[in-house]
Design a protein around this motif. Sequence first.
Motif, short mmCIF file in Angstrom:
data_model
loop_
_atom_site.label_atom_id
_atom_site.label_comp_id
_atom_site.label_asym_id
_atom_site.label_seq_id
_atom_site.Cartn_x
_atom_site.Cartn_y
_atom_site.Cartn_z
N TYR A 95 12.42 5.06 1.70
CA TYR A 95 12.14 4.73 3.10
C TYR A 95 10.97 5.54 3.64
CZ TYR A 95 12.71 5.07 8.17
OH TYR A 95 12.48 5.10 9.53
N LEU A 98 7.53 4.35 2.71
CA LEU A 98 7.11 3.18 3.48
C LEU A 98 6.72 3.57 4.90
CD1 LEU A 98 9.81 0.63 2.27
CD2 LEU A 98 7.42 0.75 1.57
N LYS A 225 4.51 -7.59 5.62
CA LYS A 225 5.90 -7.66 5.18
C LYS A 225 6.73 -6.69 6.01
CE LYS A 225 8.94 -6.66 1.25
NZ LYS A 225 9.02 -6.17 -0.15
N VAL A 227 10.42 -4.55 6.35
CA VAL A 227 11.61 -4.04 5.68
C VAL A 227 12.51 -3.41 6.74
CG1 VAL A 227 10.39 -3.63 3.52
CG2 VAL A 227 10.61 -1.77 5.19
N GLU A 240 15.07 -5.14 1.73
CA GLU A 240 13.77 -5.79 1.56
C GLU A 240 13.87 -7.30 1.49
OE1 GLU A 240 10.85 -3.37 -0.93
OE2 GLU A 240 12.77 -2.72 -1.78
N VAL A 245 16.48 -8.76 6.27
CA VAL A 245 15.61 -8.15 7.27
C VAL A 245 15.60 -8.96 8.56
CG1 VAL A 245 13.23 -7.49 7.79
CG2 VAL A 245 14.18 -7.04 5.52
#
Length: 290
Positions: A95, A98, A225, A227, A240, A245
């Motif tokens: 996490y 990201l 994208k 998440v 993901e 999500v």
Amino acid sequence: MAWRERELHPERSPRHFYGAEIRRHRKANGDMSLSRLAQILNFSTGHLSRIEGGESRPPAGLSEKLDAAFNTDGSFQRYYPLAAREPFPEKYSAYLKLVDTAVRHESYTLTVPGLLQSEAFANALLSASEPFATPEEREEWLTGRMARQTRLHQEPPPCRYWFVLDESAIRRPVGGPEVMAEQLSLLIAASRQRHITIQVLPLSAGAHSEMGGTSLMLLTLPDRKMVAYEEGSRWGRLFEDAQDVEHRLDLYNLLRGQALSPQDTDALFSSAREGFTNALRGTVRPLAEE
């Protein structure tokens, strides 16, 4: 039922490898117990157990003691630089990687989120949430938490932040009135930054999807994208899959719709800060106690 040592996974990370090597050498030295090794090292058995299990980063100075105890000719000192680079437990690692690249960060938390915590508030919170950790462990976690705030203040801002806080985050007097007054000042200042929006979900909103104690984070990455990440006090899970999500985005939008406006949130912060400041002066009880 006989006690069994936890399974180790040295392939997961340098920290896990370091811990697995401790166990391997313990076993090779007459199946030495962890408590016996801790006694030889003059070290906390509980802390050593967490290091062996990959849960805690080894502190400076331990590697030299391990090399001396096991006669390993500097092996642990060579492993240490890699293991020491991991200031966060494994469950957060994916996490956090990201988070460092996200262009949009949205979250709901029951307490003040780590990115917005003052050092005094974070220290008080860590002391309460990890009462059996050593001072060295708490200092390690505190340093890591404060370091993560750097990106929030970069210019130009690399990310758009939207925080929804439960009202209990500003009512519960973590660290006492002085710490809370400082924390609320920090929240007010942060909310006035152009790339940061903060809303409070009031207690009057009643029941909601995350009231069971879960924090919810949504990250939009550079490729657009998205998440999601859910976290409890002792666990964390990254989502993901697009359907997973999207479901959590819908839940977050409901929370955002129930929350106070940014303007009303700012007024609530100011009122709460005044309550804690007055408590310091001994004039009235803090707002949290009313």
